[in-house]
Structures are given as C-alpha cells and as structure tokens.
Design a protein around this motif. Structure first.
Motif, mmCIF file in Angstrom:
data_model
loop_
_atom_site.group_PDB
_atom_site.id
_atom_site.type_symbol
_atom_site.label_atom_id
_atom_site.label_comp_id
_atom_site.label_asym_id
_atom_site.label_seq_id
_atom_site.Cartn_x
_atom_site.Cartn_y
_atom_site.Cartn_z
ATOM 1 N N LEU A 132 0.864 -1.174 0.000
ATOM 2 C CA LEU A 132 0.000 0.000 0.000
ATOM 3 C C LEU A 132 0.899 1.221 0.000
ATOM 4 N N ILE A 133 0.513 2.255 -0.733
ATOM 5 C CA ILE A 133 1.320 3.472 -0.779
ATOM 6 C C ILE A 133 0.407 4.682 -0.762
ATOM 7 N N ASN A 134 0.797 5.699 0.012
ATOM 8 C CA ASN A 134 -0.054 6.873 0.084
ATOM 9 C C ASN A 134 0.165 7.770 -1.132
ATOM 10 N N GLY A 135 -0.646 8.816 -1.209
ATOM 11 C CA GLY A 135 -0.621 9.652 -2.401
ATOM 12 C C GLY A 135 0.736 10.274 -2.686
ATOM 13 N N GLY A 136 1.417 10.686 -1.606
ATOM 14 C CA GLY A 136 2.711 11.320 -1.778
ATOM 15 C C GLY A 136 3.865 10.345 -1.896
ATOM 16 N N GLY A 137 3.602 9.081 -1.693
ATOM 17 C CA GLY A 137 4.656 8.080 -1.763
ATOM 18 C C GLY A 137 5.534 8.029 -0.536
ATOM 19 N N THR A 138 5.107 8.661 0.549
ATOM 20 C CA THR A 138 5.927 8.735 1.759
ATOM 21 C C THR A 138 5.581 7.640 2.764
ATOM 22 N N VAL A 139 4.458 7.015 2.607
ATOM 23 C CA VAL A 139 4.044 5.936 3.508
ATOM 24 C C VAL A 139 3.791 4.699 2.662
ATOM 25 N N ILE A 140 4.581 3.656 2.921
ATOM 26 C CA ILE A 140 4.447 2.419 2.152
ATOM 27 C C ILE A 140 4.380 1.264 3.141
ATOM 28 N N THR A 141 3.409 0.427 2.953
ATOM 29 C CA THR A 141 3.227 -0.741 3.812
ATOM 30 C C THR A 141 3.306 -1.995 2.963
ATOM 31 N N TYR A 142 4.088 -2.964 3.414
ATOM 32 C CA TYR A 142 4.244 -4.216 2.686
ATOM 33 C C TYR A 142 3.692 -5.378 3.498
ATOM 34 N N ALA A 143 3.204 -6.363 2.784
ATOM 35 C CA ALA A 143 2.892 -7.616 3.440
ATOM 36 C C ALA A 143 4.191 -8.235 3.942
ATOM 37 N N ASP A 144 4.119 -8.950 5.034
ATOM 38 C CA ASP A 144 5.326 -9.483 5.664
ATOM 39 C C ASP A 144 6.165 -10.321 4.700
ATOM 40 N N SER A 145 5.527 -11.114 3.880
ATOM 41 C CA SER A 145 6.273 -12.016 3.000
ATOM 42 C C SER A 145 6.985 -11.282 1.870
ATOM 43 N N MET A 146 6.654 -10.008 1.651
ATOM 44 C CA MET A 146 7.270 -9.240 0.581
ATOM 45 C C MET A 146 8.339 -8.270 1.086
ATOM 46 N N LYS A 147 8.375 -8.063 2.391
ATOM 47 C CA LYS A 147 9.329 -7.104 2.950
ATOM 48 C C LYS A 147 10.753 -7.501 2.598
#
Length: 123
Positions: A50-65
């Motif tokens: 998941l990524i916010n509009g500005g690209g400053t907050v990104i969340t990954y699923a654990d298996s992809m980190k």
C-alpha cells in the motif's frame, strides 16, 4: 474515466527480478493512495503493498518485505512494483488498485482496479 493498466508480467526464474508498472489515467494520481494486490491460483486476494498519495508511507505484506519495492511517479501517473528474489509462491495475477482516499488499508475503500497481469515464477 478512470483507467489502470498494468504492464505485462511474464515468466521469471526463481531468484529473478521483475518490475511491474501501472499506468493511471482519468484522475490526479497524487491525490490518492494506491495498492498492489495479488491472487495466486486457487487462493484469495492478498495485499502486496500500500502506498499513500505522496509516496511517503508504504506498507508491505510481511512475505514481501525486503524483496519488493513499491514506488510511484506522480508526474508520470505511474505506480511501480519492483520484485526481487522471486519465489515460486509469488506466482499470481498482480493487480494495481486505486483508493478513494489518500491512503487506505481497507479493501472496501479501493474503487478501481486494473485488469491484472500474470507473473509466473518457475524454472
């Protein structure tokens, strides 16, 4: 009209890399959160990033980190997913999706989806 078009996926060997892109049109990309979601054969949908509009907050699923990197170029109206160290379990159809908000963790808040692109990891 909103359109999300993923780049062509393909066949990659285990350990290989692939970059997906998602070309967005019909809306101002920077105002909205985006996501990559995948669906493996016979399985349900799974969040990738998941990524916010500005690209400053990104969340990954654990298996992809540590293996996948999500980014966006709002000037080019494009979302990216760089996938490294690919594993057979990464075989899936990958979708990009647009949130109705600047950042969303809820599937119900994603209002547009691309058509999906097949990524197959196999030797």
């Amino acid at each position: 009209e909103v359109h999300l078009v993923e780049s062509r996926g393909g066949l990659v060997q285990p350990g290989g890399s692939l970059r997906l892109s998602c070309a967005a049109s019909g809306f101002t990309l920077r105002n909205y959160g985006m996501a990559w979601v995948r669906q493996a054969p016979g399985k349900g949908f799974e969040w990738v990033a998941l990524i916010n509009g500005g690209g400053t907050v990104i969340t990954y699923a654990d298996s992809m980190k540590g293996r996948f990197t999500c980014s966006r170029d709002n000037a080019k109206n494009t979302l990216y997913l760089q996938m490294n160290s690919l594993e057979r379990d990464d075989t899936a159809v990958y979708y990009c999706a647009k949130s109705a908000f600047s950042y969303s963790r809820s599937a119900g808040q994603y209002d547009y989806w691309g058509q999906g692109t097949q990524v197959t990891v196999s030797s």
